[in-house]
Design an enzyme around this catalytic site. Structure first.
Site, PDB file in Angstrom:
ATOM      1  N   HIS A 106       0.804  -1.227   0.000  1.00 47.58           N
ATOM      2  CA  HIS A 106       0.000   0.000   0.000  1.00 47.58           C
ATOM      3  C   HIS A 106       0.846   1.291   0.000  1.00 47.58           C
ATOM      4  CE1 HIS A 106      -3.460  -2.485   1.263  1.00 47.58           C
ATOM      5  NE2 HIS A 106      -2.685  -3.001   2.200  1.00 47.58           N
TER       6      HIS A 106
HETATM    7  C1  BDR Z   1      -2.913   0.603   5.482  1.00 52.90           C
HETATM    8  O1  BDR Z   1      -3.036   0.079   6.796  1.00 52.90           O
HETATM    9  C2  BDR Z   1      -1.830  -0.485   7.212  1.00 52.90           C
HETATM   10  O2  BDR Z   1      -2.009  -1.837   7.503  1.00 52.90           O
HETATM   11  C3  BDR Z   1      -0.828  -0.299   6.106  1.00 52.90           C
HETATM   12  O3  BDR Z   1       0.409   0.142   6.638  1.00 52.90           O
HETATM   13  C4  BDR Z   1      -1.439   0.751   5.212  1.00 52.90           C
HETATM   14  O4  BDR Z   1      -1.038   2.054   5.563  1.00 52.90           O
HETATM   15  C5  BDR Z   1      -3.645  -0.298   4.512  1.00 52.90           C
HETATM   16  O5  BDR Z   1      -4.989  -0.383   4.840  1.00 52.90           O
END
Ligand code: BDR
Ligand code: CA
Length: 311
Positions: A240
């Site tokens: 992400h």
């Molecule tokens: C987001 O939530 C966290 O688990 C990850 O770092 C990312 O920023 C994805 O939903």
């Protein structure tokens, strides 16, 4: 001139890789500071993990400020079931030897934004630090060039509840302040990050770099990908947060649409939902570039190339 950025983050393996990507790109990005927030794991660990990335990248010139240890209103919900106990399980790195900078991240943000108008904020976690800064001094909005954020989801739905993505769900009140602030926003929702999947070959490419940063990246991603692969039945995990940094480095790899986006803050059922007016049904003025396309191979090629430049 490199673009001055402040990275607000809650590492998290994917945050950690985003930090490495930014720190490896000094010609394009001046990382003015890193500010940490509670999210994937508690604040003490997100701060520790940020210091570890700065040390791994050989960039201890970049200060790390610790920020809010819980969301503005709601209780903290952490995600060790995704990221492991440390937040960056799989990295196999020693504890940091450096310390966070003096002062609270919110005080730092207020002072730094006033002192140097035109900076870009990159937010990779819950929006608590930025939301708190905006609540204290709404006028700073004028001095921020833009915010590029990882958060939300629309056609793709949520990853924490059926309606909400983790970063927005964690602190919807802070997100609401950000989305209403008038600051130009670029949003990397699950719709785009779920196209940026790891694979055995992509992880092997990091390992083959032969440097410490490549080995740590490969180890972190091997640990991190398993949760999403099981949850979504995919062949890899979504990376992400590095999409935020990649967007600043190579915006032409991404595509999206300017939309009005509002945050649900009242209904428990849909708390933290990013309500994206993709079809302009409300005819409200757009407040956000909502990204939904990525050149995923170009993204991994960029990541591998840049992490290969680190020690
Ligand atoms: C987001 O939530 C966290 O688990 C990850 O770092 C990312 O920023 C994805 O939903
Ligand atoms: Ca994150």
């Amino acid at each position: 001139m490199p673009t001055p950025i402040i990275i607000d983050t809650d590492p998290g393996q994917d945050d950690a890789v985003a930090l490495l990507l930014a720190l490896a790109s000094p010609a394009e990005l001046e990382v003015v500071a890193i500010t940490t927030v509670a999210g994937n794991v508690p604040l003490e660990l997100t701060t520790r993990n940020s210091l570890m990335m700065v040390e791994l990248a050989g960039r201890t010139d970049v200060p790390v400020y610790a920020g809010c240890d819980q969301p503005m209103v709601r209780p903290l919900v952490t995600a060790e079931f995704v990221h492991g106990k440390s937040g960056i399980d799989g990295s196999n790195l020693p504890n940091p030897t450096t310390q966070p900078a003096d002062g609270h991240a919110v005080d730092y943000l207020l002072q730094a934004i006033r002192q140097r108008p035109g900076m870009t904020l990159c937010t990779l976690g819950p929006l608590t630090n930025v939301g708190t800064a905006l609540q204290r001094e709404p006028g700073i909005a004028e001095d921020i060039e833009k915010i590029v954020l990882m958060g939300g989801g629309f056609f793709e739905g949520g990853n924490t509840t059926p309606a909400a993505e983790f970063n927005i769900y964690e602190d919807p009140q802070a997100a609401d302040l950000v989305f209403r602030s008038g600051i130009p926003l670029v949003m990397m929702p699950l719709d785009v990050t779920h196209q940026a999947l790891t694979s055995d070959a992509r992880i092997q490419a990091f390992r083959d770099l032969g440097n410490a940063a490549g080995a740590a990246t490969a180890g972190m991603l091997e640990f991190y990908e398993r949760y999403d692969m099981e949850r979504y039945g995919t062949l890899g995990g979504p990376l992400h947060d590095p999409t935020v940094i990649a967007y600043l480095l190579e915006p032409e790899m991404f595509g999206g649409r300017h939309c009005s986006v509002e945050i649900e803050t009242t209904s428990e059922l849909t708390m933290g939902m990013t309500v994206v007016d993709w079809w302009d049904l409300t005819e409200a003025d757009p407040n956000c570039l909502v990204v939904n396309q990525i050149d995923d191979q170009g993204f991994y090629t960029l990541l591998t190339d840049r992490i290969g430049r680190l020690p």
